[in-house]
Scaffold this active site. Sequence first.
Site, PDB file in Angstrom:
ATOM      1  N   SER A 143       0.869  -1.189   0.000  1.00  9.68           N
ATOM      2  CA  SER A 143       0.000   0.000   0.000  1.00  9.68           C
ATOM      3  C   SER A 143       0.904   1.237   0.000  1.00  9.68           C
ATOM      4  O   SER A 143       2.098   1.145   0.306  1.00  9.68           O
ATOM      5  CB  SER A 143      -0.845  -0.024   1.278  1.00  9.68           C
ATOM      6  OG  SER A 143      -1.435   1.229   1.518  1.00  9.68           O
ATOM      7  N   TYR A 156      -3.509  -0.837  10.074  1.00  8.54           N
ATOM      8  CA  TYR A 156      -3.358  -1.033   8.628  1.00  8.54           C
ATOM      9  C   TYR A 156      -1.961  -0.580   8.197  1.00  8.54           C
ATOM     10  O   TYR A 156      -1.267  -1.288   7.462  1.00  8.54           O
ATOM     11  CB  TYR A 156      -4.445  -0.229   7.893  1.00  8.54           C
ATOM     12  CG  TYR A 156      -4.467  -0.445   6.395  1.00  8.54           C
ATOM     13  CD1 TYR A 156      -5.106  -1.546   5.841  1.00  8.54           C
ATOM     14  CD2 TYR A 156      -3.856   0.458   5.521  1.00  8.54           C
ATOM     15  CE1 TYR A 156      -5.145  -1.747   4.464  1.00  8.54           C
ATOM     16  CE2 TYR A 156      -3.886   0.269   4.152  1.00  8.54           C
ATOM     17  CZ  TYR A 156      -4.535  -0.838   3.625  1.00  8.54           C
ATOM     18  OH  TYR A 156      -4.560  -1.035   2.261  1.00  8.54           O
TER      19      TYR A 156
HETATM   20  P1  NAD Z   1     -11.914  -5.036  -0.910  1.00 10.05           P
HETATM   21  O1  NAD Z   1     -12.431  -4.797   0.464  1.00 10.05           O
HETATM   22  O2  NAD Z   1     -12.763  -4.645  -2.089  1.00 10.05           O
HETATM   23  O3  NAD Z   1     -11.484  -6.565  -1.089  1.00 10.05           O
HETATM   24  C1  NAD Z   1     -10.833  -7.279  -0.094  1.00 10.05           C
HETATM   25  C2  NAD Z   1     -11.170  -8.735  -0.257  1.00 10.05           C
HETATM   26  O4  NAD Z   1     -10.538  -9.475   0.794  1.00 10.05           O
HETATM   27  C3  NAD Z   1     -12.682  -9.008  -0.153  1.00 10.05           C
HETATM   28  O5  NAD Z   1     -13.086  -9.830  -1.219  1.00 10.05           O
HETATM   29  C4  NAD Z   1     -12.824  -9.681   1.188  1.00 10.05           C
HETATM   30  O6  NAD Z   1     -13.918 -10.581   1.251  1.00 10.05           O
HETATM   31  C5  NAD Z   1     -11.483 -10.391   1.315  1.00 10.05           C
HETATM   32  N1  NAD Z   1     -11.221 -10.693   2.700  1.00 10.05           N
HETATM   33  C6  NAD Z   1     -11.347  -9.858   3.760  1.00 10.05           C
HETATM   34  N2  NAD Z   1     -11.134 -10.522   4.902  1.00 10.05           N
HETATM   35  C7  NAD Z   1     -10.860 -11.810   4.566  1.00 10.05           C
HETATM   36  C8  NAD Z   1     -10.586 -12.986   5.332  1.00 10.05           C
HETATM   37  N3  NAD Z   1     -10.574 -12.975   6.670  1.00 10.05           N
HETATM   38  N4  NAD Z   1     -10.357 -14.134   4.658  1.00 10.05           N
HETATM   39  C9  NAD Z   1     -10.423 -14.173   3.307  1.00 10.05           C
HETATM   40  N5  NAD Z   1     -10.685 -13.090   2.539  1.00 10.05           N
HETATM   41  C10 NAD Z   1     -10.908 -11.932   3.179  1.00 10.05           C
HETATM   42  O7  NAD Z   1     -10.535  -4.257  -0.967  1.00 10.05           O
HETATM   43  P2  NAD Z   1      -9.490  -3.995  -2.139  1.00 10.05           P
HETATM   44  O8  NAD Z   1      -9.346  -2.541  -2.246  1.00 10.05           O
HETATM   45  O9  NAD Z   1      -9.783  -4.795  -3.323  1.00 10.05           O
HETATM   46  O10 NAD Z   1      -8.186  -4.517  -1.393  1.00 10.05           O
HETATM   47  C11 NAD Z   1      -7.385  -5.579  -1.851  1.00 10.05           C
HETATM   48  C12 NAD Z   1      -6.001  -5.393  -1.263  1.00 10.05           C
HETATM   49  O11 NAD Z   1      -5.437  -4.191  -1.759  1.00 10.05           O
HETATM   50  C13 NAD Z   1      -5.974  -5.264   0.254  1.00 10.05           C
HETATM   51  O12 NAD Z   1      -4.834  -5.919   0.765  1.00 10.05           O
HETATM   52  C14 NAD Z   1      -5.862  -3.778   0.456  1.00 10.05           C
HETATM   53  O13 NAD Z   1      -5.278  -3.456   1.692  1.00 10.05           O
HETATM   54  C15 NAD Z   1      -4.967  -3.407  -0.696  1.00 10.05           C
HETATM   55  N6  NAD Z   1      -4.984  -2.005  -1.086  1.00 10.05           N
HETATM   56  C16 NAD Z   1      -6.135  -1.409  -1.494  1.00 10.05           C
HETATM   57  C17 NAD Z   1      -6.087  -0.069  -1.861  1.00 10.05           C
HETATM   58  C18 NAD Z   1      -7.289   0.671  -2.340  1.00 10.05           C
HETATM   59  O14 NAD Z   1      -7.188   1.882  -2.532  1.00 10.05           O
HETATM   60  N7  NAD Z   1      -8.406   0.050  -2.561  1.00 10.05           N
HETATM   61  C19 NAD Z   1      -4.877   0.631  -1.808  1.00 10.05           C
HETATM   62  C20 NAD Z   1      -3.744  -0.025  -1.382  1.00 10.05           C
HETATM   63  C21 NAD Z   1      -3.802  -1.355  -1.025  1.00 10.05           C
END
Ligand code: NAD
Length: 251
Positions: A143, A156
């Site tokens: 991130s 986080y």
């Molecule tokens: P999101 O919330 O849309 O998706 C996260 C997914 O992880 C979901 O499908 C959820 O069901 C799954 N998940 C959550 N807890 C879980 C568990 N206990 N067991 C199994 N699966 C689980 O979020 P996203 O934005 O798609 O995030 C994906 C990754 O990218 C994450 O690691 C997030 O920290 C990272 N990220 C996101 C952003 C952003 O701006 N969206 C930026 C930097 C990093």
Amino acid sequence: MSSLFDLTGKVAIVTGASTGLGQGMSIGLAEAGADLLLVDLVPSSETEQAILKLGRKAYSVVADLLNMNSIGLIVNSALEKYGRIDILVNNAGIIRRTPAIDFSEKDWDEVMQINAKSVFFLSQAVAKDMIKRKEGKIINIASLLSFQGGILVPSYTASKGAVAQITKALANEWAKYGLNINAIAPGYMATNNTKALREDPVRSKQILERIPAERWGTPDDLKGAVVFLSSHASDYVNGHVLVVDGGWLAR
Ligand code: NAD
């Protein structure tokens, strides 16, 4: 040149594959030729259907990464279905927003478990198969908060700092076995994870103003990076954190 990025016949596990960035990256890997094991708390039906339509294989596994027994279930499912694991994308992640002064132990522990501890132990379990075969690609989703402190999300930030460091630690030990361990650090992407930010008119305006590309990222924006880090094109790239942020960190 296109063969450098070809993933035909490769087997990829993606965690958090039902929606958001995990869904986008799973479809990107399938578009490059890979077959998928889709892991999530809920069935990854939409992602599975999109991949089957591309003519690739996909299986959805429901597993909770809060529970360490899930690690064995995920690896055994992949080996049973496909007999090998070539690519692991540690994408599942959660975020909890509370001022540091009031932050609970539960919110600390759950975020660290899913975002950091499961990344390490799922990588360890998968690497046992990869090291035997002397090849494999592990991509961890870091991130911008692997570099910056963030606001109201202390666990986080701690977990994503750990993801960047776990990536380097594993690369140092496993590169010699033909494995590549790298990370992608997405910028501000429009998914459920950032819904609260996008719905906050003040924060969303501040964020958008700082992004040189002048837009939020989308799951499709990670396809190129994940295919690169999963393919022979990145065979000499180790322990790198590839930022895909529309220029945020450059500002
Ligand atoms: P999101 O919330 O849309 O998706 C996260 C997914 O992880 C979901 O499908 C959820 O069901 C799954 N998940 C959550 N807890 C879980 C568990 N206990 N067991 C199994 N699966 C689980 O979020 P996203 O934005 O798609 O995030 C994906 C990754 O990218 C994450 O690691 C997030 O920290 C990272 N990220 C996101 C952003 C952003 O701006 N969206 C930026 C930097 C990093």
